[in-house]
Write a protein that holds these residues in place. Structure first.
Motif, PDB file in Angstrom:
ATOM      1  N   ALA A  98      91.886 -51.883  66.768  1.00  0.00           N
ATOM      2  CA  ALA A  98      90.898 -51.042  65.994  1.00  0.00           C
ATOM      3  C   ALA A  98      89.728 -51.890  65.636  1.00  0.00           C
ATOM      4  N   GLU A  99      88.648 -51.910  65.354  1.00  0.00           N
ATOM      5  CA  GLU A  99      87.567 -52.590  64.766  1.00  0.00           C
ATOM      6  C   GLU A  99      86.947 -51.764  63.553  1.00  0.00           C
ATOM      7  N   ASP A 100      86.863 -52.522  62.456  1.00  0.00           N
ATOM      8  CA  ASP A 100      86.088 -52.187  61.375  1.00  0.00           C
ATOM      9  C   ASP A 100      84.632 -52.514  61.331  1.00  0.00           C
ATOM     10  N   LEU A 101      83.772 -51.701  61.617  1.00  0.00           N
ATOM     11  CA  LEU A 101      82.467 -51.767  62.084  1.00  0.00           C
ATOM     12  C   LEU A 101      81.771 -52.794  60.751  1.00  0.00           C
ATOM     13  N   SER A 102      82.117 -52.582  59.570  1.00  0.00           N
ATOM     14  CA  SER A 102      81.570 -53.257  58.557  1.00  0.00           C
ATOM     15  C   SER A 102      81.832 -54.886  58.725  1.00  0.00           C
ATOM     16  N   GLN A 103      82.863 -55.055  59.502  1.00  0.00           N
ATOM     17  CA  GLN A 103      83.265 -56.534  59.778  1.00  0.00           C
ATOM     18  C   GLN A 103      82.678 -57.257  61.034  1.00  0.00           C
ATOM     19  N   ALA A 104      81.826 -56.452  61.887  1.00  0.00           N
ATOM     20  CA  ALA A 104      81.399 -56.478  63.151  1.00  0.00           C
ATOM     21  C   ALA A 104      80.437 -57.586  63.074  1.00  0.00           C
ATOM     22  N   PRO A 105      80.462 -58.420  63.908  1.00  0.00           N
ATOM     23  CA  PRO A 105      79.130 -59.619  63.959  1.00  0.00           C
ATOM     24  C   PRO A 105      77.847 -58.767  64.172  1.00  0.00           C
ATOM     25  N   VAL A 106      76.729 -59.243  63.468  1.00  0.00           N
ATOM     26  CA  VAL A 106      75.534 -58.571  63.761  1.00  0.00           C
ATOM     27  C   VAL A 106      74.838 -59.175  65.050  1.00  0.00           C
ATOM     28  N   GLY A 107      74.377 -58.079  65.764  1.00  0.00           N
ATOM     29  CA  GLY A 107      73.693 -58.519  67.218  1.00  0.00           C
ATOM     30  C   GLY A 107      72.233 -59.253  66.805  1.00  0.00           C
ATOM     31  N   LYS A 108      71.978 -60.010  67.819  1.00  0.00           N
ATOM     32  CA  LYS A 108      70.399 -60.488  67.578  1.00  0.00           C
ATOM     33  C   LYS A 108      69.362 -59.710  67.346  1.00  0.00           C
TER      34      LYS A 108
END
Length: 119
Positions: A98-108
């Protein structure tokens, strides 16, 4: 509180399929092609039974707290089990990530768009 979006992937392997079940999965394979994969609240199933007996369910869920991801993951696993069981498909090695999108790294590109929007 802000709403968090979770992406849950449930993977497994079909087990002890009958010839009829295998034929049914092959007949429906186009509907479950990886090119149709999406994270949805009801879940999206993909597989390529002709290549190997593995399958993947993709679910999306929401929550307000970081801990809600645990409940969402349990719900996704149970939903996958229910779908398989209702159709009489045997399965094994069920596991999830599972991935919490609020914690996902922001892409370039997202960083660049944010800088441009802020200008």
């Amino acid at each position: 509180m802000t709403e968090r979006t979770f992406r849950i992937t449930v993977r497994g392997v079909f087990d002890a399929l009958t010839d009829a079940q295998r034929a049914a999965l092959l007949a429906d394979a186009a509907e479950h092609d990886v090119l149709r994969a999406a994270f949805t609240p009801e879940g999206t199933l993909t597989y390529d039974i002709a290549a190997r007996p593995a399958f993947v369910f993709r679910f999306s869920a929401t929550g307000e707290e970081e801990e809600d991801i645990l409940e969402a993951t349990e719900w996704a696993e149970e939903s996958a089990r229910a779908w398989l069981t209702e159709r009489g498909y045997g399965f094994k090695q069920l596991r999830s990530t599972a991935e919490d999108l609020s914690q996902a790294p922001v892409g370039k590109r997202q960083r660049r768009a944010a800088r441009t929007a802020g200008s």
